[in-house]
Write a protein that holds these residues in place. Structure first.
Motif, short mmCIF file in Angstrom:
data_model
loop_
_atom_site.label_atom_id
_atom_site.label_comp_id
_atom_site.label_asym_id
_atom_site.label_seq_id
_atom_site.Cartn_x
_atom_site.Cartn_y
_atom_site.Cartn_z
N LEU A 35 12.51 -2.45 -0.50
CA LEU A 35 13.27 -1.69 -1.51
C LEU A 35 12.79 -2.01 -2.92
O LEU A 35 12.62 -1.12 -3.75
CB LEU A 35 14.77 -2.00 -1.37
CG LEU A 35 15.45 -1.39 -0.14
CD1 LEU A 35 16.90 -1.84 -0.07
CD2 LEU A 35 15.39 0.12 -0.19
N VAL A 36 12.56 -3.30 -3.17
CA VAL A 36 12.12 -3.69 -4.52
C VAL A 36 10.73 -3.11 -4.81
O VAL A 36 10.49 -2.53 -5.88
CB VAL A 36 12.11 -5.24 -4.66
CG1 VAL A 36 11.37 -5.67 -5.91
CG2 VAL A 36 13.53 -5.77 -4.68
N LEU A 37 9.82 -3.22 -3.84
CA LEU A 37 8.45 -2.73 -4.06
C LEU A 37 8.43 -1.22 -4.29
O LEU A 37 7.74 -0.73 -5.18
CB LEU A 37 7.56 -3.09 -2.87
CG LEU A 37 7.10 -4.55 -2.79
CD1 LEU A 37 6.34 -4.81 -1.49
CD2 LEU A 37 6.23 -4.90 -3.98
N THR A 38 9.18 -0.48 -3.48
CA THR A 38 9.15 0.98 -3.61
C THR A 38 9.84 1.44 -4.90
O THR A 38 9.41 2.40 -5.53
CB THR A 38 9.81 1.66 -2.40
OG1 THR A 38 11.09 1.08 -2.18
CG2 THR A 38 8.98 1.50 -1.15
N THR A 39 10.90 0.72 -5.29
CA THR A 39 11.59 1.08 -6.54
C THR A 39 10.69 0.77 -7.73
O THR A 39 10.58 1.57 -8.67
CB THR A 39 12.93 0.34 -6.65
OG1 THR A 39 13.69 0.57 -5.46
CG2 THR A 39 13.74 0.84 -7.83
N LEU A 40 10.04 -0.40 -7.68
CA LEU A 40 9.13 -0.77 -8.77
C LEU A 40 7.98 0.22 -8.87
O LEU A 40 7.52 0.55 -9.95
CB LEU A 40 8.59 -2.19 -8.56
CG LEU A 40 9.55 -3.34 -8.88
CD1 LEU A 40 8.88 -4.68 -8.59
CD2 LEU A 40 10.00 -3.28 -10.33
N ALA A 41 7.52 0.70 -7.70
CA ALA A 41 6.40 1.64 -7.69
C ALA A 41 6.75 2.91 -8.45
O ALA A 41 5.88 3.57 -9.01
CB ALA A 41 6.02 1.99 -6.25
N VAL A 73 0.85 -1.20 0.00
CA VAL A 73 0.00 0.00 0.00
C VAL A 73 0.89 1.25 0.00
O VAL A 73 0.63 2.21 -0.73
CB VAL A 73 -0.95 0.00 1.23
CG1 VAL A 73 -1.65 1.34 1.36
CG2 VAL A 73 -1.96 -1.11 1.09
N ALA A 74 1.96 1.21 0.79
CA ALA A 74 2.90 2.35 0.81
C ALA A 74 3.51 2.55 -0.57
O ALA A 74 3.71 3.69 -1.01
CB ALA A 74 3.99 2.11 1.85
N ALA A 75 3.78 1.43 -1.27
CA ALA A 75 4.34 1.53 -2.61
C ALA A 75 3.35 2.20 -3.56
O ALA A 75 3.73 3.00 -4.43
CB ALA A 75 4.71 0.14 -3.13
#
Lengths: 409, 230
Positions: free
Chosen positions: A383-389, A277-279
């Motif tokens: 890190l992966v989720l936020t970068t992908l976002a 959700v944060a992403a």
């Protein structure tokens, strides 16, 4: 520093020191997700570690059994005593009996132990809340605290024991007389499997009750610290004769440990959605930024920037938000875990549930186990989720035609 | 100051857009040559294609046909990365709307083109300071763009355009958002600095007085450039 990383940092931390509200919200979102994940995974790990420790403490590392009575157990003992990896070995016999005290019956599991050898494998003396292991002889038993409570026995009580062998005597119309035994001690290990409904006798008494004629049901081993029990069990299985097999505590409690791991994994799967959700928040914030900064994006291309560098600029912002959120999340989680018992006890005092906590979870203290693997998995996931976002807004920025971007209203 | 000994050559450039399902030919074979250090003004009605022509020269838009040569390089044949490098080093752009990055202070905005082409050090910092002094903002290095007036913003944008000592300055209505007095000041600066730096100037403007300051005045009308005799 490449210009796109420099600009990404400047957009997050502008020169006039007004940090973007979106940035703060995004970091807080990731921080909360990571914090909850770290706390839950560490506490779940703590429960798992505590259970593992209790299993090893009450069972030893390896058990050698054959599924039937072992008559040549002395040979086995001589063999394992000669192994450098083995710290202690103790024979045992086990079964089920009927126990009665004040007309209150119970059907506990009974374990007959070699009083001399047992302390090198299971520290029974440490578990005794009442009585002493030195008082355990062929006319006495030790009862678990829960069992003693259920039949109303205490230290010094006399209990009557009936064994399955007595059924045969009943069939022959013999008079059935129970074996009267003195309660020499009451123990609690903290491991529910062992505490709920068990009693301990001498090996000789158990052999007598079960008519084992000097045989045992198995030999329990404790290994020296740092020794891999699987390797030792494999080696033992190569040299043991007959139907005797060595099983590690991991083999014996495989299902239980699998369920424990499954619960931990499920908690991770459910709670990672907070980071997800944060992403999404990051993706939306970045998309708004791209729309808001359309002309700036056009300008950056006009003064020599390349689309792939714009992608890097936005992705780095997502990565940095994830990085900062992860660091803060871990830091806050560590503080919360440090004060976990104060928090739990404060909450239990407020709700009057302290007894429940001890009764059902068997832990007066909330355990926590800090596994590097958990921290790495949680950090990498965030890190992966936020970068992908950030990829969606980044590609949107990169696909903009600079001339149109500069003209946009 | 720089070695732009060659010239900007635009040959038979055409460009059309589709609007309301109808193709509109904005540029119908434009020819333009700008010698090193020379200044050219382009006037024309709104929508006549002045900005489009500047964008094609800068490589921000592609022409339907025709060629653009800058420093002997054919813009349309360059790869994306090479074109970006040429834009960063050889072309400085000044826009009507300034387009300063609000998160960067004045000095950082001026230094940005140098960062983008990978040059960042003491010489670049000295150059930025020198340019900001020239445009009269030597004491506003760490001001935020939001603290500047329109004229000051355009002067920062001018300093930014000149940061990498470009051979060619493309100014698209640089005084369009300024009052007359401020506009005169900014135009004066543009001409002075371009002369000092020996940069060529192609300026789009509606103001005939400012256009009259250039070496050549051109009119973009009906998709073609024509000379206006001084």
């Amino acid at each position: 520093m490449p210009w796109y990383l420099y600009l990404a940092l400047k957009q997050l931390f502008p020169s006039d020191r007004r940090i973007s509200f979106f940035f703060l919200i995004s970091v807080c979102g990731v921080m909360l997700g990571v914090m909850i994940l770290v706390i839950v995974q560490s506490v779940m790990g703590g429960f798992g570690q505590t259970y593992r420790d209790k299993i090893v403490l009450t069972n030893g590392h390896i058990r050698i059994e054959s599924g039937e009575a072992i008559y040549d157990y002395q040979t086995v003992l001589d063999m394992v005593d000669g192994m450098a990896e083995v710290q202690g070995a103790s024979p045992y016999a086990h079964g089920v009996v009927m126990l009665q005290h004040d007309n209150r019956p119970a059907f506990p599991a009974i374990r007959g132990i070699d009083v001399e050898r047992e302390p090198s494998v299971v520290p029974m003396q440490d578990f005794l809340q009442l009585g002493s292991l030195d008082d355990l002889d062929d006319d006495s038993v030790l009862l678990s605290r829960a069992l003693a409570a259920s039949i109303g026995a205490t230290l010094g009580s006399t209990v009557e024991v009936y064994t399955p062998l007595m059924l045969d005597r009943l069939k022959d119309d013999e008079v059935l007389l129970p074996r009267e035994l003195l309660v020499a001690g009451i123990y609690e290990t903290g491991w529910n499997d062992f505490d709920s409904n068990t009693m301990v006798s001498t090996l000789r008494l158990m052999q007598e009750l079960y008519n084992l004629e000097g045989a045992v049901h198995g030999v329990a081993l404790r290994l020296r610290p740092g020794i891999d029990e699987a390797v030792v069990a494999r080696h033992l299985n190569e040299i043991l004769t007959g139907r005797k097999r060595a099983m590690t505590w991991l083999d014996m409690y495989e299902d239980w440990l699998w369920i424990l791991q499954l619960e931990k994994n499920m908690m991770f799967f459910l709670l990672i959605f907070i980071v997800l959700v944060a992403a999404f928040v990051i993706a939306i914030a970045q998309l708004l930024t791209v729309v808001r900064k359309t002309k700036e994006i056009g300008l950056l291309v006009a003064i020599g920037g390349q689309p792939r560098q714009l992608v890097a600029c936005f992705c780095f912002q997502g990565f940095f938000i994830g990085f900062l959120g992860t660091l803060l999340g871990i830091a806050v989680a560590m503080v919360a875990l440090y004060f976990r018992n104060d928090i739990i006890h404060g909450f239990a005092r407020l709700t009057g549930s302290q007894e429940v906590l001890v009764k059902f979870y068997q832990f007066a203290q909330l355990p926590a186990h800090y596994a590097l693997g958990d921290f790495i998995v949680i950090s990498l996931s965030a890190l992966v989720l936020t970068t992908l976002a950030s990829l969606v807004p980044a590609f949107r920025a990169a696909r903009m035609k600079p001339a149109e971007a500069l003209r946009s209203e | 100051m720089n070695d732009f000994g060659k010239e900007l050559q635009v040959r038979q450039v055409t460009k059309s857009f589709v609007s309301g399902g109808q193709p509109i030919e904005v540029l119908k074979g434009v020819d333009l040559t700008v010698e090193s250090g020379a200044s050219v003004s382009i006037r024309g009605e709104s929508g006549s294609g002045k900005t489009t022509l500047l964008n094609i020269i800068a490589g921000l838009e592609t022409a339907d046909s025709g060629t653009v040569s800058l420093n002997g390089l054919r813009i349309e044949s360059l790869s994306e990365s090479k074109l970006a490098l040429v834009r960063g080093k050889e072309v400085g752009m000044v826009f009507q709307a300034y387009h300063l990055i609000p998160e960067l202070d004045v000095a950082e905005n001026v230094l940005l083109p140098a960062r983008i082409v990978g040059l960042m050090g003491r010489p670049q910092r000295d150059r930025a300071l020198e340019l900001l002094k020239k445009v009269g903002l030597g004491d506003r290095l760490h001001s935020s763009p939001s603290q500047l007036s329109g004229g000051e913003k355009q002067r920062v944008a001018l300093a930014r355009a000149l940061m990498n000592r470009p051979a060619l300055i493309l100014a698209d209505e640089p005084t369009g958002n300024l009052d007359e007095k401020t506009a005169k000041g900014v135009i004066g600066l543009i001409f002075d600095i371009c002369r000092d730096e020996n940069s060529s100037l192609v300026m789009v403007t509606h103001n005939p007085n400012f256009a009259a300051k250039t070496d050549r005045q051109l009119l973009l009308h009906n998709g073609l450039l024509t000379n206006i005799v001084k």
